[in-house]
Design an enzyme around this catalytic site. Structure first.
Site, PDB file in Angstrom:
ATOM      1  N   GLU A   1     -43.797  11.116  30.323  1.00 56.55           N
ATOM      2  CA  GLU A   1     -42.484  10.947  30.902  1.00 56.55           C
ATOM      3  C   GLU A   1     -41.977   9.678  30.345  1.00 56.55           C
ATOM      4  OE1 GLU A   1     -40.588  12.577  32.641  1.00 56.55           O
ATOM      5  OE2 GLU A   1     -41.939  14.090  33.337  1.00 56.55           O
TER       6      GLU A   1
ATOM      7  N   CYS B   1     -36.026   4.390  34.566  1.00 56.55           N
ATOM      8  CA  CYS B   1     -35.675   5.527  33.594  1.00 56.55           C
ATOM      9  C   CYS B   1     -34.481   6.448  34.032  1.00 56.55           C
ATOM     10  CB  CYS B   1     -36.900   6.266  33.150  1.00 56.55           C
ATOM     11  SG  CYS B   1     -37.926   6.971  34.487  1.00 56.55           S
TER      12      CYS B   1
END
Ligand code: ADP
Length: 480
Positions: free
Chosen positions: A246, A280
């Site tokens: 990720e 994020c």
């Protein structure tokens, strides 16, 4: 006080370094061990040796261990959340919420493995049954970033253990205290020695020893795109390990002329500035149609200066410091870059000097920029958001996709038709309607498209795909 690594059921450590509080760098939190490649390899060997033991544990006993961890995290969430905030810099209520989420994550996977893990199929052959069975992948390396020091480790460690894998966990260098506290709880939960190991230290030594080990079966990583690409390459060239990465995001929120202005402003404030923009999934590009655009500029430029930037442990703080000097330098550099690229600085843009030495920066709004500016293409990872004008709905949605990333995207509008158009064409793994691009839940898939993610989604039932491998079993009976 000195805090050690946890390897093969034993606390052991050397090469201690001091960890400091980003709200007040005079506040030393503790001395944490730095592992080397040998320590990391011992952790890997311990995890490999424990694999057959843990794999054979009945699910009911795995469940009880996971529940013990979840209960301890929830019972101590205020204390753990405050320690997390002291170390990472997010406001204490966010730290406590994160500790609670970590606890709930262990409970979620305890419940998840109560359900059947395989399927039954019919066969084209007589007297034959086909079944699938989920097996542990084996021994898993877990490499995590500093921005969610409890939640991200929890959402990787909990499914790894639940599905019968053993673990070597390497936390980020900036947040050893949270990792150590989580490890202490896990070490007291009833796991056999070696099932869970934690090695603190640098990415280039500990992280590299994990990704280049051919003794591990899989690696799950969250961090920057640059490191993610290197890790994926290392994992594939050393034992063809399964990899889940990720990585970055550059998340767009589309605000149309028919949007509710209050919802839009609050979604931007939440998405851009919560956790000091160090998520994020943070909202960093707001793309607005012509009538809404000036109203957003006006409302945001009035609202942003009311946000209180301060010590993470002060309950009245809205925005804490950046996590490190390096993060502060990066944000400062991008703000200078935005100005030099010709974007208009509407609010914020400066470092804040406070009574205690910390990495404080004003929440910052740019307007008048265009999508291809570097500030609108590169992940800033700080409290900076840019407004971009688009002539109509379709071009706004096209601009929302105009980055190399595809983690999250959102739209604020009252029009069902525009929502449908957005849901059909937004190229991101997580889509939000009339809310910020951040804030995800633990029981549903998490992950992105394009350069944001590599490998299967995380969280919820999606996690099972990464942490198990499937055998397909053909059984023919009564062949007389
Ligand atoms: P962040 O800036 O969010 O910390 P990074 O991608 O730099 O993102 O780091 C994420 C995690 O990856 C950290 O635990 C870090 O120590 C680790 N890491 C960094 N470089 C490497 C590498 N070359 N190999 C393995 N792990 C690494």
């Amino acid at each position: 006080m000195q805090y050690e690594n946890y390897i093969g059921g034993r606390w052991t450590g050397r090469n201690f370094t001091t960890n400091v509080n980003p709200s007040d760098t005079n506040d030393e939190i503790g001395m944490y061990a730095s592992a080397d490649a040998d320590d990391t390899n011992s952790a890997i060997e311990s995890a490999v040796a424990a694999q057959s033991i843990w794999r054979a544990y009945p699910p009911s006993e795995r469940i009880s261990v996971l529940r013990n961890i979840g209960n301890a995290l929830l019972a101590r969430k205020d204390e753990l959340g405050a320690a997390l905030s002291r170390e990472e810099g997010k406001p204490v209520r966010e730290g406590i919420a994160e500790a609670g989420r970590a606890g709930n994550t262990f409970h979620y996977y305890a419940s998840a493995i109560e359900h059947a893990q395989g399927e039954t199929y019919s066969s084209a052959l007589p007297k034959t049954l086909i079944q699938t069975r989920r097996n542990p992948v084996g021994t898993v390396g877990i490499i995590t970033p500093w921005n969610f020091p409890l939640a991200i480790p929890a959402w990787k460690i909990a499914p790894a253990l639940a599905y019968g894998n053993t673990v070597v966990f390497k936390p980020a260098e900036l947040v050893p205290s949270s990792a150590w506290a989580l490890t202490k709880i896990i070490s007291e939960a009833g796991l056999p020695d070696g099932v869970f190991n934690m090695v603190m230290g640098s990415g280039s030594v500990v992280g590299k020893a994990i990704t280049t080990s051919s003794r591990l079966n899989a690696v799950t990583f969250t961090g920057s795109s640059f490191v993610g690409a290197e890790i994926a390459a290392d994992c594939i060239s050393h034992g063809a390990k399964r990899i889940q990465a990720e990585m970055g995001g550059k998340n767009s929120l589309v605000v149309l002329d028919d949007a509710d202005l209050t919802i839009a402003v609050e979604a931007i404030i939440d998405g851009a500035f919560k956790s000091t923009g160090q998520r994020c999934t943070a909202t960093s590009r707001v793309i607005s149609t012509p009538q809404m655009y000036p109203r957003l500029v006006e409302q945001l430029s009035a609202r942003i200066p009311t946000l209180k930037v301060g010590d993470a442990l002060d309950p009245s703080t809205d925005i804490g410091p950046l996590a490190s000097q390096q993060q502060l330098n990066q944000v400062r550099k991008y703000v200078e870059l935005g100005v030099s690229e010709g974007a208009e600085l509407i609010a914020g843009g400066h470092e804040i000097r406070s009574a205690s030495p910390g990495f404080y920066f004003e929440p910052t709004l740019f307007a008048g920029g265009h999508s291809q500016m570097r500030i609108n293409q590169e992940e800033i990872f700080g409290p900076v958001v840019c407004l971009i004008e688009a002539p109509d709905v379709d071009s706004a949605i096209a601009l929302a996709n105009d980055t190399q990333y595809g983690l999250a995207a959102g739209i604020i509008t009252d029009s069902q038709r525009s929502i449908e158009r957005f849901l059909d064409s937004a190229d991101a793994g997580m889509l939000h309607v009339n809310r910020s691009t951040a804030n995800t839940e633990l029981h549903v898939p998490f992950g992105g498209n394009k350069s944001s993610s590599y490998g299967p989604r995380e969280q919820g039932t999606a996690a099972r795909d990464f942490f198990t491998s499937t055998s397909t079993i053909y059984s023919t009976t009564g062949t007389d």
